[in-house]
Structure formats: C-alpha cells, structure tokens
Design a protein around this motif. Structure first.
Motif, PDB file in Angstrom:
ATOM      1  N   ILE A  95      -5.365  51.512  15.135  1.00  0.00           N
ATOM      2  CA  ILE A  95      -5.833  52.230  13.932  1.00  0.00           C
ATOM      3  C   ILE A  95      -5.546  53.710  14.083  1.00  0.00           C
ATOM      4  O   ILE A  95      -5.008  54.354  13.172  1.00  0.00           O
ATOM      5  N   ILE A  99      -3.009  56.021  11.721  1.00  0.00           N
ATOM      6  CA  ILE A  99      -3.513  57.202  11.008  1.00  0.00           C
ATOM      7  C   ILE A  99      -2.678  58.414  11.399  1.00  0.00           C
ATOM      8  O   ILE A  99      -2.233  59.199  10.551  1.00  0.00           O
ATOM      9  N   ALA A 196      -2.711  50.716   8.702  1.00  0.00           N
ATOM     10  CA  ALA A 196      -3.959  51.162   9.334  1.00  0.00           C
ATOM     11  C   ALA A 196      -5.137  50.328   8.854  1.00  0.00           C
ATOM     12  O   ALA A 196      -6.033  49.987   9.642  1.00  0.00           O
TER      13      ALA A 196
END
Length: 215
Positions: A95, A99, A196
């Motif tokens: 994640i 990002i 994400a």
C-alpha cells in the motif's frame, strides 16, 4: 548461548509484533493524508513538499517491514502464523509503495491539474488506510472481532467503489481527452491509485484469515 537467551527465544513476542504492525498501519494514515492533501492543493511548492513527505513516509514503512521480518527470524513463537505475519506486513508495505508511486508519477509527469477521479481515489485510499489501522489495533487481543470484521467490510466496499471510479475515469479519458500523452500519464496515475486500493483489500483479506484461524 545462555539459558536465558534460549528461554527468550521461545517466549511469544506479542510486545514486538503488535506495536510494529500498529506503527506500520499508522504510517499508512500519514501517507494517505499527505496524498489526499497533495491532490487537493494547487500550491506547487506545497505539492513538492508533500511528495517529499510521502517518499519519507514510504521509507519509514520499509524500515518497519524490515523490523517485522527480523523479528520473525529471531523468535520461535509468534502471535499468529508466520505466513500471515509475512502476508500482512507485505500487504501494508505494498500500500505504501503504490501511494508513493502515485505521488512520484504526478511529479515526474508534471501533473498539476487535480482531477475529480484522482481526488476521489485518494480519498478512498485514505479511508482504507484508516479502516485498516483501526482493525490492526484490535489484533493484539482479538476481543473486538466485530471492529475488525466491520473494518474489513468497509475496505472491501471501498475497493469496489475505487474500481468503479477507475473504470469510469479511464473511459472518460478515452472519450474526451484528445492529447494522447495526457491519456497515458493520467491512466498510469489512476492505475497506481487503484492498485493501492487493491492492496488495502489484500491486507483486509489477511486480517480475515487471521480471525478465522485464531478467533
């Protein structure tokens, strides 16, 4: 190796793993908030500053993930299955990576227009990070299983919303945008943002697996 060292090797390290996971998921909120501000501001200097902040937070996440893997190697007994510890740490790290990748692409491609789909996906990512952190904080005792399951349900719903936003945004790009370069740039950014959200769902799936095994 001393007797005390051998004993420590077999003692469950709940005090190690859970704080590290909470730090990792809390760091995701920092990333999500910085990304959300990045796509809502028109101040170019602030955009540069936020992109650097996101890079720094991603490095923090890498360090925490490395610490989790080190603890797995140092300890014989873990609070839950090793493969689940590895999967959860990896999903959280993914994640953070996506990002950071989204923000980096915005800077590299010199994207300054804050489009609605990019903003919406960023908002959904932040929502997913907040729900994930809430669930991770309940792992240490598993008494509030409902909090974890509700968070996972919200993350799954968030990911479905993100899929729709992404598909609609790409369709609109092909239909209304005439600049082929811009189509490629925005599609790359949208894809990283949507991925994400997929990784948030992956983390939620790992949490649900842990619940099934340990509840």
């Amino acid at each position: 190796m001393s007797l005390n060292s051998i004993f420590q090797y077999f003692v469950p390290k709940d005090r190690k793993f859970f704080p590290l996971f909470e730090k990792a998921s809390g760091n995701l909120i920092n990333l999500g908030e910085a990304l959300n501000e990045l796509v809502h501001t028109n101040d170019l200097n602030r955009k540069t500053e936020l992109t650097k902040n996101i890079e720094d937070f991603e490095h923090v996440g890498d360090d925490i993930t490395h610490q989790i893997f080190l603890e797995m190697g140092k300890n014989f007994i873990t609070p839950f299955d090793r493969e689940d510890i590895h999967a959860l740490a990896s999903a959280i790290d993914d994640i953070a990576d996506f990002i950071h990748g989204s923000a980096a692409r915005m800077q590299l491609y010199k994207i300054t227009d804050n489009t609605v789909p990019v903003q919406k996906l960023s908002e959904l990512i932040l929502q997913g990070c907040q729900d994930l952190h809430k669930a991770v904080c309940e792992l240490k005792n598993l008494k509030n299983i409902r909090v974890i399951t509700d968070s996972c349900v919200r993350i799954n719903s968030m990911e479905n919303q993100a899929d729709y936003v992404f598909d609609r945004a790409v369709a609109d790009l092909f239909e209304y945008e005439q600049d082929a370069k811009l189509i490629i740039k925005y599609k790359e950014i949208l894809s990283a943002l949507e991925t994400a959200t997929d990784k948030c769902e992956d983390a939620a799936n790992v949490l649900e697996t842990i619940l099934v095994k340990n509840a």
